[in-house]
Scaffold this active site. Structure first.
Site, PDB file in Angstrom:
ATOM      1  N   GLU A 262       0.824  -1.208   0.000  1.00 24.40           N
ATOM      2  CA  GLU A 262       0.000   0.000   0.000  1.00 24.40           C
ATOM      3  C   GLU A 262       0.862   1.263   0.000  1.00 24.40           C
ATOM      4  OE1 GLU A 262      -2.992   0.349   3.083  1.00 24.40           O
ATOM      5  OE2 GLU A 262      -3.750   2.165   2.085  1.00 24.40           O
TER       6      GLU A 262
ATOM      7  N   ASP B 153      -0.845  -5.231   2.841  1.00 25.83           N
ATOM      8  CA  ASP B 153      -1.387  -4.080   3.554  1.00 25.83           C
ATOM      9  C   ASP B 153      -0.785  -4.115   4.958  1.00 25.83           C
ATOM     10  OD1 ASP B 153      -4.723  -2.608   3.980  1.00 25.83           O
ATOM     11  OD2 ASP B 153      -2.737  -1.963   4.632  1.00 25.83           O
TER      12      ASP B 153
ATOM     13  N   ILE C  36      -1.026  -2.039   7.578  1.00 26.71           N
ATOM     14  CA  ILE C  36      -2.016  -1.764   8.635  1.00 26.71           C
ATOM     15  C   ILE C  36      -3.371  -1.576   7.963  1.00 26.71           C
ATOM     16  CG2 ILE C  36      -2.739  -0.228  10.508  1.00 26.71           C
ATOM     17  CD1 ILE C  36       0.109   0.526  11.010  1.00 26.71           C
ATOM     18  N   ASP C  37      -4.193  -2.614   8.007  1.00 29.76           N
ATOM     19  CA  ASP C  37      -5.547  -2.474   7.469  1.00 29.76           C
ATOM     20  C   ASP C  37      -6.447  -1.981   8.599  1.00 29.76           C
ATOM     21  OD1 ASP C  37      -8.343  -4.466   6.711  1.00 29.76           O
ATOM     22  OD2 ASP C  37      -7.701  -2.673   5.625  1.00 29.76           O
TER      23      ASP C  37
ATOM     24  N   THR D 161      -6.400   1.754   9.225  1.00 28.16           N
ATOM     25  CA  THR D 161      -5.558   2.827   9.764  1.00 28.16           C
ATOM     26  C   THR D 161      -6.354   3.788  10.630  1.00 28.16           C
ATOM     27  OG1 THR D 161      -3.963   2.680   7.973  1.00 28.16           O
ATOM     28  CG2 THR D 161      -4.026   4.748   9.170  1.00 28.16           C
TER      29      THR D 161
ATOM     30  N   ASP E  92      -6.129  -5.178   0.130  1.00 27.57           N
ATOM     31  CA  ASP E  92      -7.159  -5.543   1.098  1.00 27.57           C
ATOM     32  C   ASP E  92      -7.828  -6.856   0.714  1.00 27.57           C
ATOM     33  OD1 ASP E  92      -8.103  -2.093   1.032  1.00 27.57           O
ATOM     34  OD2 ASP E  92      -6.950  -3.123   2.591  1.00 27.57           O
TER      35      ASP E  92
END
Lengths: 282, 323
Positions: A69, A89, A91-92, A94, A219
């Site tokens: 990302e 990803d 940190i999915d 955020t 994602d």
């Protein structure tokens, strides 16, 4: 190059390690910026965690490619080729991370010849690991995952996310879609702020469907294979096959529920992830 | 379910702490046993308003355990009220119980399900317990003594700037036109402020505890019941947050409307944009303030009078039947 099993073991190790970093970082003060809209948040932690994951994996697999990302945001091409490719990803969720809302995940998918081979999603607050390898089933902390198999949308619990765009037309479409499903009448709609964890709830049988416009390939990648291996279906919002770069998805416990949702949805347009001009490297 | 009858009976009601401890012990024991049982699902007011045998069974267990210890105390419980009991709050020591908040989640095993127990004397909440079973998080607060989750002290976020707020709400069980259009138009107006985002996890009690623990900055809803929020309202205020009526005025436990927030500023910001659809009070009483929530048709949809800042000339106690 490493076998698929070796890659998956590496993914599990680095997802757990990254998850611990995220859990520590959530207690610290966060430096928050915005990306495409004032509500599309990013933090230093996103960049650091992605750097940690990519550098760790690159050491073991130097010839592999990476779609992350934050790398894509920095201008790296976001194109899936036949090469072994990690889709990350860091940190999915955020926005959840910034608020310490306890739904944050690290997501790592892996594709070869453009086909998803495995997915790993680490739920940082619960310290729970979701995994699936093509043809080998889906698991959560070692327990086998199975979708609910619900066929009747009037008994369905449906999850979704709002997405980054907040202009009036987008919001009207988003709320219109949600209202239509509530009138089905579905049992309910939930919004938890992390598309990967919401998709994992479908794989676990704790929810019956998920739909969203605006999520990214990083994602979808891991979660799509987790849902398939748990016996669920994933598809494009038009009803066609899932397109990782399309920014949209419908996932469900059955074809019937997915088909119903597809019929109800009015599309919300988001620029494709593999749009070359946006990520041109000069 | 085994109940420990060797505990000292609290005959002098000055120290509600013992009642709190007792409430905590039964909350944990009863619910975990109940969750293993088979679920038969029925409907209440709409196809989305679910109830199971576990709801009824748990409430009966809780009430009989409490009655044995405190035979003079009163009860307001969700399933007892559904069966015809009176939900009026008197000055008597009263336990206000939701045996399963998040019944839809419970049916699906979606991981936010809570038992909520509040205790009020002289119509004032003395303590509140919310046990989020699948997360194994026990939230509690005693008036004047702070709020805790698994014994860790809680503090709300203290956020003053609504444009950075994460707001939690509920989709609710109403599926009629008015409720759905109110629900969606409220979300629309909030997102346009803008705020950081909206969350909906499926239980009012847990939503409010997320505000108390600073995981979210505010919660608002119309339509939940007193037993859903009695405990968590105290938990939020003991964690330093504010609890208001959805109009921004004084919170009324029986009104079926609430805003809980990190600060007065954020609560006011929410009150300015959200509307309430009319809801029959839990105690069935007509309420002078109900007129504040009364609606007017404007451009084909309902708008609340205080939103329009119109004088209200409608009679009190307006009720519109839900489908």
């Amino acid at each position: 190059m490493g076998s698929v099993e070796e890659c998956m073991d590496a993914a599990v190790r680095v997802a757990r390690a990254a998850g611990q970093v995220v859990l520590e970082a959530v207690k610290q003060e966060k430096h928050v910026s915005t990306k495409s809209t004032p509500t599309d948040l990013v933090t230093e932690a996103d960049r650091l965690v992605e750097e940690l994951i990519i550098s760790t994996l690159r050491e073991s697999f130097p010839s592999h490619r990476f779609i992350g990302e934050e790398s894509c945001a920095a201008g790296e091409p976001c194109v899936l080729t036949d090469s072994p490719t990690w889709i990350i990803d860091p940190i999915d969720g955020t926005c959840n991370f910034v608020h310490s809302f306890p739904m944050v995940a690290v997501s790592i998918g892996f594709a070869v010849k453009k086909e998803l081979e495995f997915g790993v999603i680490y739920h940082c607050f619960e310290e729970t690991l979701y995994t699936a390898r093509k043809g080998h089933g889906a698991f959560c902390n070692g327990l086998r995952l199975q979708v609910s198999k619900e066929k009747d949308v009037s008994k369905a619990l449906i999850l979704t996310e709002i997405g980054a765009k907040r202009d009036p037309e987008t919001l009207a479409l988003f709320l219109g879609n949600m209202e239509k499903l509530l009138r089905a009448p579905a049992h309910g709609v939930r919004i938890i702020g992390s598309s990967t964890l919401a998709l994992c709830q479908v794989a676990a049988g704790a929810a019956d469907a998920y739909y969203q416009f605006g999520l990214h390939c990083w994602d979808m990648a891991a979660a799509a294979i987790i849902i398939r291996e748990a016996g669920g279906v994933v598809m494009d919002t038009s009803g066609g096959p899932l397109d990782l770069m399309s920014r949209r998805i419908v996932a469900a416990a059955s074809q019937e529920v997915a088909g119903f949702i597809v019929q109800q949805l009015k599309p919300i347009g988001y620029e494709r992830d593999d749009c070359g001009e946006r990520h041109a490297v000069r | 379910f085994h109940f420990d009858s060797s505990r000292t009976v609290c005959t002098v009601m000055a120290d509600w702490g013992k009642c709190l401890d007792f409430g905590v012990s039964i909350a944990r024991q009863v619910v975990l046993d109940a969750f293993e049982a088979q679920k038969v699902v029925s409907l209440k007011t709409s196809p989305a308003d679910l109830v199971t045998e576990t709801d009824q069974g748990v409430e009966n267990l809780l009430i009989s355990a409490i009655k044995e210890k405190y035979p003079t105390h009163k009860f307001i419980g969700e399933e007892s009220v559904a069966a015809g009991a009176s939900p009026v709050l008197t000055d008597s020591p009263t336990w206000i119980i939701d045996p399963i908040d998040g019944t839809t989640n419970f049916v699906h095993r979606f991981p936010f399900v809570a038992i909520s127990i509040a205790f009020a004397v002289n119509k004032q909440t003395e303590f509140g317990i919310v046990y989020s079973c699948m997360e194994d998080k026990l939230y509690r607060a005693q008036r004047g003594k702070g709020a805790f989750c698994n014994d860790i002290p809680l503090r709300t976020s203290g956020l003053e700037d609504i444009t950075k707020a994460l707001v939690v709400t509920e989709i609710g069980t109403e599926r009629d036109d008015l409720s759905l259009s109110t629900l969606t138009s409220n979300i629309y107006r909030l997102l346009k402020i803008p705020i950081h985002g909206i969350r909906a996890v499926g239980t009012a009690a847990v939503d409010m505890c997320l505000v108390a623990s600073a995981g979210a900055d505010a919660y608002y809803h119309v339509g939940m019941h007193c037993w859903d929020i009695a405990a968590s309202a105290l938990i939020v205020s003991e964690a330093g947050g504010v609890v208001h009526d959805i109009s921004g005025g004084k919170f009324d436990l029986m009104s079926r409307r609430v805003i809980a927030a990190s600060s007065r500023t954020v609560a006011r910001g929410i009150a300015q944009v959200v509307e309430a659809f009319p809801c029959e009070r839990d105690d069935g009483l007509p309420d002078a303030d109900q007129a504040i929530g009364a609606l007017t048709q404007r451009d084909g949809h309902w708008v609340s009078n205080d939103f329009l800042k119109l004088p209200c000339d409608k009679p009190c106690g307006i009720v519109i039947e839900s489908v």
